[in-house]
Design a protein around this motif. Structure first.
Motif, PDB file in Angstrom:
ATOM      1  N   ARG A 113       0.903  -1.159  -0.081  1.00 44.70           N
ATOM      2  CA  ARG A 113      -0.069  -0.076  -0.098  1.00 44.70           C
ATOM      3  C   ARG A 113       0.919   1.183  -0.274  1.00 44.70           C
ATOM      4  NH1 ARG A 113      -3.104  -0.046   4.910  1.00 44.70           N
ATOM      5  NH2 ARG A 113      -1.575   1.129   5.587  1.00 44.70           N
ATOM      6  N   GLU A 144      -7.325  -0.171  -3.639  1.00 46.75           N
ATOM      7  CA  GLU A 144      -6.856  -0.646  -2.373  1.00 46.75           C
ATOM      8  C   GLU A 144      -5.474  -0.458  -1.855  1.00 46.75           C
ATOM      9  OE1 GLU A 144      -7.519  -4.933  -4.042  1.00 46.75           O
ATOM     10  OE2 GLU A 144      -6.882  -5.023  -1.971  1.00 46.75           O
ATOM     11  N   TRP A 145      -4.600  -0.279  -2.865  1.00 49.11           N
ATOM     12  CA  TRP A 145      -3.236  -0.058  -2.744  1.00 49.11           C
ATOM     13  C   TRP A 145      -2.754   1.389  -2.640  1.00 49.11           C
ATOM     14  CZ3 TRP A 145      -1.874  -4.552  -0.942  1.00 49.11           C
ATOM     15  CH2 TRP A 145      -2.616  -5.568  -1.429  1.00 49.11           C
ATOM     16  N   GLU A 147      -3.187   4.932  -0.192  1.00 55.63           N
ATOM     17  CA  GLU A 147      -3.764   5.650   1.010  1.00 55.63           C
ATOM     18  C   GLU A 147      -3.288   7.121   0.956  1.00 55.63           C
ATOM     19  OE1 GLU A 147      -3.472   4.360   5.599  1.00 55.63           O
ATOM     20  OE2 GLU A 147      -1.477   4.977   4.781  1.00 55.63           O
ATOM     21  N   GLY A 173     -12.493   3.362  -2.806  1.00 53.92           N
ATOM     22  CA  GLY A 173     -11.905   2.434  -2.413  1.00 53.92           C
ATOM     23  C   GLY A 173     -10.548   2.740  -1.974  1.00 53.92           C
ATOM     24  N   SER A 175      -7.735   4.188   1.099  1.00 49.97           N
ATOM     25  CA  SER A 175      -7.657   4.494   2.678  1.00 49.97           C
ATOM     26  C   SER A 175      -7.133   5.865   2.973  1.00 49.97           C
ATOM     27  CB  SER A 175      -6.721   3.361   3.216  1.00 49.97           C
ATOM     28  OG  SER A 175      -6.980   2.043   2.841  1.00 49.97           O
TER      29      SER A 175
END
Ligand code: C2E
Ligand code: CA
Ligand code: CA
Ligand code: CA
Length: 279
Positions: A113, A144-145, A147, A173, A175
């Motif tokens: 990530r 998802e990878w 942030e 999706g 973070s």
């Protein structure tokens, strides 16, 4: 004694002029630095505190200045914010980080990530969500990878708007994490309405773990609070075994700092990841 005072004053003025000149010079250089390819990203591993496994990296920007050499972000991010250059720079950082992460994945490395810092003006910009979506699409990186790290100050400026924007980003999706936690003024009650996954303990509280009871109380309170809110907690600036031992003993989940690794150039990071992969 009077003379000395006068000399000091002149000296001070000359120093100030030099500082201002340098600042103007940097500002001028900033305008073309993105197009001229003068920025670079380095990547600092984030590791699981127990296993030492690398699960992510934070992208940190550097400016290879033609005259001053390699400059850290503290020298130019504030200038970029003031001048509005932060939008072009921030977009470059986002795109480069996403592309790099996708390249590592395509090279068969274990997926990481990647965390990207977003400064206050960037976060407030209307187009942020669009820019993020575009960086993902152009790079092919799955959300998802990615942030984003935002500071407390960013959020507290306009709470409702910040929560709404975070919601949009979460819905894509990706973070979100709160950077430098503990240094700002976010009310604890506000914290529970943020769609975030991680709190990052600022390195100013980490530095004296093991010797300063006040900092130890703050760090362990943040860890407790994060877990109560079902958030993960990461400590930054971990430099010593003693600090790590304290954090581990107090249930901190993740860490980042010179003890494990300095920020690395892409190729160095690749080598490190290869060494960590099971044969
Ligand atoms: P930050 O987000 O709090 O990043 C952590 C800083 O701590 C980084 O400094 C990192 O190199 C440094 N660091 C990491 N491990 C240790 C350690 O063990 N000990 C100590 N003493 N320091 C450690 P850096 O790279 O100089 O970045 C400074 C700040 O500049 C960052 O603070 C972040 O707020 C900002 N920044 C960096 N890259 C970007 C960017 O691409 N965009 C924006 N908007 N801001 C950025
Ligand atoms: Ca950060
Ligand atoms: Ca930080
Ligand atoms: Ca910081």
């Amino acid at each position: 004694a009077k003379d000395t005072g006068k000399n000091n004053c002149q000296f001070y003025t000359r120093e100030m002029n030099a500082t201002i000149e340098r600042k103007l010079h940097l500002l001028e250089g900033l305008r073309n630095a993105v197009d001229d390819g003068q920025f670079q990203l380095v990547y600092q591993p984030k590791v699981d505190l127990r296993s030492g496994h690398i699960f992510g990296v934070e992208a940190l920007v550097r400016w290879a200045h033609p005259e001053y050499g390699l400059l850290g972000p503290d020298r130019f991010i504030p200038l970029a914010e003031e001048s509005g250059m932060i939008f072009a720079l921030g977009e470059w950082v986002l795109q480069t980080a996403c592309r790099q992460n996708q390249l590592w994945q395509e090279a068969g490395l274990p997926p990481l990530r990647i965390s990207v810092n977003v400064s206050p003006r960037q976060f407030e910009e209307q187009r942020l969500v669009q820019r993020v979506a575009q960086a993902l699409e152009e790079s092919g990186l799955a959300p998802e990878w990615l942030e984003l790290e935002v500071t407390e100050g960013v959020i507290m400026r306009d709470l409702q708007q910040a929560v709404a924007k975070m919601g949009e980003l979460r819905a894509m999706g990706i973070s979100l994490s709160i950077d430098d936690f503990g240094t700002g003024y976010s009310s604890l009650s506000a914290l529970k309405s943020f769609p975030i996954s991680t709190l990052k303990i600022d390195k100013s509280f980490v530095r004296d773990l093991g010797s300063n009871a006040g900092d130890e109380a703050i760090a362990s309170s943040i860890i407790g609070l994060a877990h109560q809110l079902r958030l993960r907690v990461i400590a930054e600036g971990v430099e010593t075994e003693e600090q790590r031992a304290f954090l581990r003993h107090n249930g901190c989940d993740e860490m980042q700092g010179y003890l494990f690794s300095r920020p690395l150039a892409p190729e160095q990071l690749r080598q490190l990841l290869l060494r960590q992969m099971p044969a």
